[in-house]
Design a protein around this motif. Structure first.
Motif, short mmCIF file in Angstrom:
data_model
loop_
_atom_site.label_atom_id
_atom_site.label_comp_id
_atom_site.label_asym_id
_atom_site.label_seq_id
_atom_site.Cartn_x
_atom_site.Cartn_y
_atom_site.Cartn_z
N UNK A 101 1.05 -1.14 0.01
CA UNK A 101 0.15 0.06 0.11
C UNK A 101 0.86 1.31 0.06
N UNK A 102 0.06 2.71 -0.18
CA UNK A 102 1.08 3.63 -0.16
C UNK A 102 0.08 4.73 -0.13
N UNK A 103 0.42 5.93 -0.31
CA UNK A 103 -0.28 7.15 -0.21
C UNK A 103 0.27 8.05 -0.75
N UNK A 104 -0.52 9.25 -1.46
CA UNK A 104 -0.09 10.31 -2.43
C UNK A 104 -0.03 11.54 -1.43
N UNK A 105 1.40 12.08 -1.64
CA UNK A 105 1.43 13.34 -0.55
C UNK A 105 1.57 14.63 -1.36
N UNK A 106 1.54 14.53 -2.64
CA UNK A 106 1.44 15.90 -3.32
C UNK A 106 0.72 15.61 -4.67
N UNK A 159 -5.26 13.71 -6.02
CA UNK A 159 -5.69 13.89 -4.46
C UNK A 159 -4.70 13.57 -3.54
N UNK A 160 -4.29 14.26 -2.58
CA UNK A 160 -3.14 13.77 -1.73
C UNK A 160 -3.69 14.39 -0.20
N UNK A 161 -2.71 13.59 0.52
CA UNK A 161 -3.16 13.82 2.00
C UNK A 161 -1.75 14.51 2.66
N UNK A 226 -8.24 11.97 13.01
CA UNK A 226 -9.76 12.26 12.81
C UNK A 226 -9.68 13.47 12.15
N UNK A 227 -8.60 14.23 11.69
CA UNK A 227 -8.53 15.22 10.83
C UNK A 227 -8.28 14.87 9.50
N UNK A 228 -8.13 13.69 9.19
CA UNK A 228 -7.75 12.97 7.90
C UNK A 228 -6.14 13.46 7.63
N UNK A 229 -5.48 13.51 8.50
CA UNK A 229 -4.08 13.68 8.30
C UNK A 229 -3.25 12.30 8.76
N UNK A 230 -2.09 12.32 8.05
CA UNK A 230 -1.31 11.08 8.45
C UNK A 230 -0.41 11.00 9.30
N UNK A 231 -0.76 10.33 10.52
CA UNK A 231 0.34 10.43 11.38
C UNK A 231 1.11 9.13 11.74
N UNK A 232 1.09 8.20 10.78
CA UNK A 232 1.92 7.00 10.89
C UNK A 232 1.80 6.32 9.37
N UNK A 233 2.98 5.57 9.11
CA UNK A 233 3.00 4.54 8.25
C UNK A 233 3.15 3.28 8.62
#
Length: 484
Positions: A101-106, A159-161, A226-233
């Motif tokens: 898995x992964x997530x977009x940051x920009x 879309x990114x976080x 709960x604010x939709x921010x990434x706090x961990x991987x």
């Protein structure tokens, strides 16, 4: 173990019952918050930024020849089909796929995942929540935090976080884990922060522990507040079976964000390097050094490097680094890593009971550390005379023969340990034959009488313990032993 690796042996946790007769504590006034009515709105908001990562690699053919199957065996046809004509099919290289898995940051396509998800991959493909698939290229990796950054090219902004502040997360806070568990596709699980500051194996480890379900395939996926921010991987799980049992570990965002910035900018990490050997200031060490608190990082050795050039010495206790208070070895290691390379930073130390500030210009760990000389291998000290027994230790002064037997530098001084009383405090604290005591009470010892005098001085001063600087195979550490 990683969330995509084979499980290790489980840890056994024992519950210890408390005795009766405990006084009841007064009731605490706390504000209890109810569980969210639903996570649906939050999941809908952040799902487009989460991706499935598929890697493909070529695996070399297995060796060992064709399996031996007795004629007429019910498995004979199976192995013929599997191995191919003439039993040669299994000798060819095979393509292997792995999922993570992964997530977009920009918006321009930078993606964060775990290094172990993409390690050794020949091709990397990411799939977005809506089904779109894009080829990804590797930007950079960091083995020490198991983080990798990928890049995809998209004709439209993605879309990114954003990263949140993991230091603000409290035990009991709600979190969401998202990813591709067991290759089942996009999945969301909820839980709480179970613990903070967990360490697994790395010098820069700062894991958030969560009971949100994390399984194989979740590696590299985000843990959201709960604010939709990434706090961990999401990186690893503790499990006897390989499946989630509610003990998952996510590398904290405050560590990851800094690594990601460097990988995006340089394609590699550039951590500050001080060049000291250090240990925690334990309560007994603090008492032996007459420190007011058991805090800071105690320097045990200063080889050639930035610290030596800046005036740091063995026995100094680092209290603050670049404006950040230092609680222990872990906090110093992380603070130094995040400090600017090639710039002078203020370092507050306690030296012989007095505080002072030095200016240290940091090197770069990835290059300068590799040039540091490795400690020499040591040997056990032979019994030698004259000897003396002090603090549960049998000791001999270093002479030409002892130095040769221990493989030490010819200029070495101190007292060699030839025997440790098994029931002594020294044995409990790991002192062993072959160790060399070079300082006692932060003063050099060369003769047996030097150590005996330092012990007597500590007793006369009313101190409960004395601090010994011990070298083993060239690696120094301080040990506090009781004198009363």
């Amino acid at each position: 173990m990683t969330a995509s690796a084979q499980p290790r042996a489980p840890r056994l946790l024992l519950a210890l019952g408390l005795g009766l007769g405990l006084a009841l504590a007064p009731a605490l006034q706390v504000e209890a918050r109810g569980a969210p009515e639903s996570f649906a709105d939050l999941a809908e908001q952040i799902s487009p930024s989460v991706v499935n990562v598929t890697t493909t690699s070529v695996v070399a053919a297995a060796t060992g020849g064709t399996p031996m199957v007795p004629p007429g065996s019910p498995f004979e046809d199976f192995f013929k089909d599997f191995m191919g004509p003439n039993g040669q099919g299994g000798d060819e290289p095979q393509r292997s796929e792995a999922l993570g898995s992964g997530f977009v940051v920009s918006a321009d396509g930078f993606i964060v995942t775990n290094n172990h998800v993409i390690e050794g991959a020949d091709d990397i493909e990411v799939e977005f929540f809506g089904g779109k698939k894009l080829k990804a290229k590797l930007v950079g990796t960091d083995l020490k935090t198991d983080i990798a950054v990928l890049k995809v090219e998209s004709p439209e902004p993605l879309p990114f976080v954003a990263f949140g502040d993991s230091n603000k997360m409290r035990v009991g806070d709600w979190v969401l884990a998202m990813g591709n568990p067991l290759g089942q596709g996009f999945s969301v699980s909820s839980g709480i922060i179970s613990a903070r500051g967990r360490e697994l194996s790395g010098a820069y480890d700062d894991f958030l522990q969560t009971d949100a379900a994390i399984n194989k395939g979740n590696s590299g996926g985000p843990l959201f507040n709960m604010d939709g921010q990434v706090v961990g991987v999401n990186t690893a799980i503790l499990s006897p079976s390989g499946g989630s049992i509610g003990i998952g570990f996510s590398m904290s965002s405050n560590v990851v964000a800094h690594v990601v910035d460097q990988l995006k900018q340089f394609g590699e990490t550039r951590r500050g390097w001080l060049g000291v050997r250090i240990q925690d200031v334990t309560p007994d060490v603090a008492e032996a050094m007459s420190l007011s608190a058991a805090a800071g990082a105690l320097i045990t050795d200063v080889p050639d490097g930035p610290a030596k050039e800046g005036g740091l010495m063995a026995g100094d206790v680092i209290l603050s680094f670049n404006g950040n208070p230092i609680k222990d070895v872990k906090s110093l290691t992380r603070t130094v890593a995040d400090s600017p390379i090639g710039e002078e930073v203020p370092v507050v130390i306690n030296r012989a009971g007095a505080e002072q500030t030095l200016q240290i210009k940091l090197g770069r760990r990835e290059t300068d550390e590799a040039d540091a000389p490795a400690p020499a291998a040591g040997k056990k000290a032979p019994a030698e005379t004259p000897s003396a027994e002090v603090l549960g230790l049998t000791l001999v002064p270093l002479d030409e023969k002892v130095i040769k037997d221990l493989g030490l530098d010819k200029s070495a001084t101190g007292l060699a340990v030839t025997h440790v009383e098994p029931t002594s405090e020294a044995a409990d604290k790991g002192v062993a034959p072959g160790d060399v005591i070079v300082e006692a009470g932060q003063q050099k010892v060369m003769k047996l009488s030097d150590l005996q005098d330092r012990v007597a001085e500590a007793k006369d001063a009313g101190r409960k313990s004395i601090l010994l600087l011990i070298r083993r195979s060239g690696d120094p550490r301080f040990v506090a032993l009781a004198v009363q």
